[in-house]
Motif scaffolding. Structure first.
Motif, PDB file in Angstrom:
ATOM      1  N   PRO A  10       0.883  -1.188  -0.049  1.00 32.94           N
ATOM      2  CA  PRO A  10      -0.130  -0.047  -0.081  1.00 32.94           C
ATOM      3  C   PRO A  10       0.775   1.133   0.029  1.00 32.94           C
ATOM      4  CG  PRO A  10      -0.720  -1.451   1.606  1.00 32.94           C
ATOM      5  CD  PRO A  10       0.393  -2.016   1.108  1.00 32.94           C
ATOM      6  N   ALA A  11       1.892   1.278   0.632  1.00 34.08           N
ATOM      7  CA  ALA A  11       2.554   2.450   0.643  1.00 34.08           C
ATOM      8  C   ALA A  11       3.375   2.749  -0.749  1.00 34.08           C
ATOM      9  CB  ALA A  11       3.965   2.268   1.815  1.00 34.08           C
ATOM     10  N   VAL A  12       3.855   1.664  -1.122  1.00 29.06           N
ATOM     11  CA  VAL A  12       4.481   1.844  -2.701  1.00 29.06           C
ATOM     12  C   VAL A  12       3.227   2.489  -3.656  1.00 29.06           C
ATOM     13  CG1 VAL A  12       5.265   0.535  -4.503  1.00 29.06           C
ATOM     14  CG2 VAL A  12       6.309   0.261  -2.267  1.00 29.06           C
ATOM     15  N   GLN A  13       2.370   1.700  -3.480  1.00 22.76           N
ATOM     16  CA  GLN A  13       1.145   2.017  -4.356  1.00 22.76           C
ATOM     17  C   GLN A  13       0.751   3.544  -4.128  1.00 22.76           C
ATOM     18  OE1 GLN A  13      -0.832  -0.064  -6.825  1.00 22.76           O
ATOM     19  NE2 GLN A  13      -1.157   2.315  -7.227  1.00 22.76           N
ATOM     20  N   ALA A  14       0.876   4.024  -2.933  1.00 18.93           N
ATOM     21  CA  ALA A  14       0.349   5.407  -2.792  1.00 18.93           C
ATOM     22  C   ALA A  14       1.409   6.419  -3.253  1.00 18.93           C
ATOM     23  CB  ALA A  14       0.266   5.645  -1.171  1.00 18.93           C
ATOM     24  N   ALA A  15       2.752   6.005  -3.226  1.00 16.44           N
ATOM     25  CA  ALA A  15       3.727   6.801  -3.660  1.00 16.44           C
ATOM     26  C   ALA A  15       3.675   6.838  -5.215  1.00 16.44           C
ATOM     27  CB  ALA A  15       5.075   6.133  -3.188  1.00 16.44           C
ATOM     28  N   LEU A  16       3.258   5.792  -5.693  1.00 12.79           N
ATOM     29  CA  LEU A  16       3.183   5.754  -7.231  1.00 12.79           C
ATOM     30  C   LEU A  16       2.147   6.663  -7.730  1.00 12.79           C
ATOM     31  CD1 LEU A  16       4.070   1.925  -8.319  1.00 12.79           C
ATOM     32  CD2 LEU A  16       5.588   3.947  -8.022  1.00 12.79           C
ATOM     33  N   LEU A 161      -0.162   8.014   3.284  1.00 10.97           N
ATOM     34  CA  LEU A 161      -0.678   6.642   2.832  1.00 10.97           C
ATOM     35  C   LEU A 161       0.665   6.113   2.598  1.00 10.97           C
ATOM     36  CD1 LEU A 161      -3.086   4.920   2.989  1.00 10.97           C
ATOM     37  CD2 LEU A 161      -3.341   5.264   0.507  1.00 10.97           C
ATOM     38  N   ALA A 162       1.595   6.960   1.631  1.00  7.11           N
ATOM     39  CA  ALA A 162       2.739   6.221   1.208  1.00  7.11           C
ATOM     40  C   ALA A 162       3.737   5.865   2.383  1.00  7.11           C
ATOM     41  CB  ALA A 162       3.418   7.211   0.429  1.00  7.11           C
ATOM     42  N   ARG A 163       3.561   7.020   3.335  1.00  3.54           N
ATOM     43  CA  ARG A 163       4.438   6.710   4.710  1.00  3.54           C
ATOM     44  C   ARG A 163       3.787   5.394   5.593  1.00  3.54           C
ATOM     45  NH1 ARG A 163       4.206  12.096   5.855  1.00  3.54           N
ATOM     46  NH2 ARG A 163       2.724  11.843   7.611  1.00  3.54           N
ATOM     47  N   GLY A 164       2.872   4.913   5.219  1.00  4.43           N
ATOM     48  CA  GLY A 164       2.220   4.063   6.184  1.00  4.43           C
ATOM     49  C   GLY A 164       1.608   4.529   7.351  1.00  4.43           C
ATOM     50  N   ASP A 165       1.249   5.959   7.240  1.00  4.63           N
ATOM     51  CA  ASP A 165       0.655   6.753   8.321  1.00  4.63           C
ATOM     52  C   ASP A 165      -0.853   6.736   7.989  1.00  4.63           C
ATOM     53  OD1 ASP A 165      -0.285   8.263  10.395  1.00  4.63           O
ATOM     54  OD2 ASP A 165       1.577   9.700  10.044  1.00  4.63           O
ATOM     55  N   PHE A 166      -1.694   5.669   8.393  1.00  3.60           N
ATOM     56  CA  PHE A 166      -2.954   5.438   7.997  1.00  3.60           C
ATOM     57  C   PHE A 166      -3.902   6.594   8.766  1.00  3.60           C
ATOM     58  CE2 PHE A 166      -1.014   1.289   7.382  1.00  3.60           C
ATOM     59  CZ  PHE A 166      -1.011   1.169   5.748  1.00  3.60           C
ATOM     60  N   ILE A 194     -10.668   4.590   2.093  1.00  2.77           N
ATOM     61  CA  ILE A 194     -10.941   3.328   1.997  1.00  2.77           C
ATOM     62  C   ILE A 194      -9.659   2.464   2.380  1.00  2.77           C
ATOM     63  CG2 ILE A 194     -11.850   0.982   0.819  1.00  2.77           C
ATOM     64  CD1 ILE A 194     -13.750   3.196  -0.699  1.00  2.77           C
ATOM     65  N   ARG A 195      -8.635   2.808   1.646  1.00  2.00           N
ATOM     66  CA  ARG A 195      -7.410   2.274   1.720  1.00  2.00           C
ATOM     67  C   ARG A 195      -6.725   2.543   3.201  1.00  2.00           C
ATOM     68  NH1 ARG A 195      -5.086   4.589  -3.492  1.00  2.00           N
ATOM     69  NH2 ARG A 195      -3.067   3.620  -2.904  1.00  2.00           N
ATOM     70  N   SER A 196      -6.870   3.872   3.842  1.00  2.00           N
ATOM     71  CA  SER A 196      -6.622   3.909   5.018  1.00  2.00           C
ATOM     72  C   SER A 196      -7.268   3.332   6.151  1.00  2.00           C
ATOM     73  CB  SER A 196      -6.759   5.415   5.269  1.00  2.00           C
ATOM     74  OG  SER A 196      -6.132   6.489   4.413  1.00  2.00           O
TER      75      SER A 196
ATOM     76  N   LEU B 166      15.194   2.741   1.210  1.00  2.00           N
ATOM     77  CA  LEU B 166      15.327   4.342   1.134  1.00  2.00           C
ATOM     78  C   LEU B 166      14.232   4.653   2.531  1.00  2.00           C
ATOM     79  CD1 LEU B 166      14.818   4.772  -2.544  1.00  2.00           C
ATOM     80  CD2 LEU B 166      16.806   5.683  -1.155  1.00  2.00           C
ATOM     81  N   SER B 167      13.350   3.891   2.792  1.00  2.00           N
ATOM     82  CA  SER B 167      12.102   4.406   3.771  1.00  2.00           C
ATOM     83  C   SER B 167      13.039   4.271   5.188  1.00  2.00           C
ATOM     84  CB  SER B 167      11.244   3.534   3.527  1.00  2.00           C
ATOM     85  OG  SER B 167      10.372   3.806   2.579  1.00  2.00           O
ATOM     86  N   ARG B 168      13.847   3.092   5.371  1.00  2.00           N
ATOM     87  CA  ARG B 168      14.752   3.021   6.540  1.00  2.00           C
ATOM     88  C   ARG B 168      15.625   4.161   6.631  1.00  2.00           C
ATOM     89  NH1 ARG B 168      13.999  -2.432   5.601  1.00  2.00           N
ATOM     90  NH2 ARG B 168      15.866  -2.537   4.615  1.00  2.00           N
ATOM     91  N   GLY B 169      15.869   4.885   5.556  1.00  2.00           N
ATOM     92  CA  GLY B 169      17.026   5.923   5.605  1.00  2.00           C
ATOM     93  C   GLY B 169      18.364   5.629   4.959  1.00  2.00           C
ATOM     94  N   HIS B 170      18.208   4.356   4.375  1.00  2.00           N
ATOM     95  CA  HIS B 170      19.472   3.989   3.965  1.00  2.00           C
ATOM     96  C   HIS B 170      19.773   4.622   2.447  1.00  2.00           C
ATOM     97  CE1 HIS B 170      19.444  -0.316   6.094  1.00  2.00           C
ATOM     98  NE2 HIS B 170      19.164   0.842   6.729  1.00  2.00           N
TER      99      HIS B 170
END
Lengths: 231, 178
Positions: A10-16, A161-166, A194-196, B166-170
């Motif tokens: 989900p985090a990658v999907q949100a970043a994309l 969402l990309a950070r996983g901070d739902f 919904i995704r959150s 990258l998310s872990r700061g690497h």
């Protein structure tokens, strides 16, 4: 047969999603590119297939072949004319001089400067004694400002969402819903909400909103992502 | 002008901005992005006979962009360009003025993209960012469908690994990015 793909994290999907919505380049950049290309189009014709279908290309020479043949013909004629003419000229002028032709090309390097600006979206709490909704004396906000505020909240939710901070993502969606319940970006907001909710493990709530989403936007491109989230 | 050329000239403008973004995602350095986008459209114009007007234009343009950038990388020794691109666009942590979080996310996406082999990267960009259906993308890139799926799966795995790091700061080392 190729098996269906697993859903993305989900985090990658949100970043994309953020990358997908990359802002349109400035009009001057697009205008410059269009002008350059239109000059190219004017100067050269495209390679088009010979009319009459694919079979006719074997019988008749293609446009490229014709071009190549005409170039060869021109080259041969030029060589003959050049040789004869050159011999005549040499008689009169003596030894040939070496001539260096220098062509200067001006290259413009585009420089794009982006100044990021954070705009806080005010949340107006109702104050006791204030006029009821619809009776406010303030002029309504311009549509462009409303849309920009909507966009900022949606972007904030997407990034969270990309950070996983739902929690933060859901909060931004709630703010958007409060300010623009039927805004232009409602579809994106509901998808993010919904995704959150799914990310927070609140699946019954996520599924209920997913059903509402499907009823409201039955042909939305976001349905796949939503279905994956509530599966 | 043929009907096909007319259709192209009336439609290409809406893809200009997307093309600039595409060549950026394919790893072209900012100073060259306009030139490369121009090359792609010029090539498309010359190869107009390969465009089927009843199909979407973007996947076809994407296939041309992939080949133009691929040839360019081969001509310039891809590794140098990769390092140059990495240093120029993404080096180090976000600058203090990069306060808008969306910019930081986009930057991280580009950083993670740099770790993908070029063929996997193209599939990943085309499908997971541009949302082009895989069969359409496979057709544009002249790939068997199974190969397209395979490249996308591998690209996703690499991207996820890079993203997590990258998310872990690497910081991604050159070893990771090859």
């Amino acid at each position: 047969m190729s098996e269906p793909l697993e859903p993305l994290d989900p985090a990658v999907q949100a970043a994309l999603d953020v990358e997908h919505d990359f802002p349109v380049p400035p009009p001057e950049v697009l205008g410059r590119l269009a002008s350059r290309f239109e000059a190219t189009m004017t100067a050269s014709a495209p390679e088009v297939p010979v009319e009459g279908g694919a079979g006719s290309s074997a019988a008749a020479p293609s446009a490229v072949t014709k071009l190549a043949m005409s170039k060869v013909a021109i080259g041969v004629v030029s060589a003959v004319v050049g040789a004869v003419g050159g011999a005549q000229l040499q008689k009169h002028l003596g030894a040939p001089r070496e001539v260096v032709v220098e062509r200067r090309v001006k290259v413009e390097v585009p420089v794009r400067v982006e100044v990021p600006v954070r705009v806080e979206v005010p949340v107006v709490e109702p104050v006791e004694g204030s006029p009821p909704p619809g009776k406010t004396e303030r002029a309504p906000r311009a549509p462009a400002v409303r849309l920009e505020n909507e966009r900022l909240l949606i972007e904030r939710a997407t990034v969270a969402l990309a950070r996983g901070d739902f929690e933060a993502a859901l909060e931004s969606c709630t703010l958007h819903q409060a300010g623009s319940p039927s805004g232009q970006l409602s579809e994106e907001r509901e998808s993010l909400a919904i995704r959150s909710l799914a990310g927070l493990g609140r699946m019954p709530e996520a599924r209920r909103r997913a059903d509402q989403f499907r009823q409201r936007w039955p042909s939305s491109l976001l349905l796949d992502v939503i279905d994956e989230a509530v599966r | 002008m043929s009907a096909r050329a007319q259709a192209f000239t009336s439609a290409y403008r809406e893809h200009l901005g997307w093309m600039l973004r595409t060549v950026r995602r394919l790893g072209v350095v900012p100073t060259d992005q306009e030139d490369v986008a121009h090359d792609v459209f010029s090539t498309a114009w010359r190869k107009l006979d390969t465009w089927e007007p009843d199909r979407p234009m973007r996947p076809w343009l994407f296939g041309i962009a992939f080949r133009v950038v691929s040839n360019r990388r081969a001509a310039r020794s891809g590794k140098e360009e990769l390092v140059e691109a990495f240093d120029d666009r993404h080096g180090g942590l976000p600058r203090p003025d990069e306060v808008l979080e969306g910019e930081a996310v986009r930057k991280q996406v580009l950083q993670a993209l740099e770790t993908l082999p070029f063929e996997q990267r193209a599939m990943f960009i085309g499908h997971d960012i541009d949302r082009t259906p895989i069969p359409e993308l496979a057709r544009a890139l002249d790939l068997p469908l199974n190969t397209a799926y395979s490249r996308l799966r591998l690209g996703r795995q690499r991207f996820q690994t890079a993203w997590d790091a990258l998310s872990r700061g690497h910081t991604l080392s050159k070893e990771v990015s090859t």
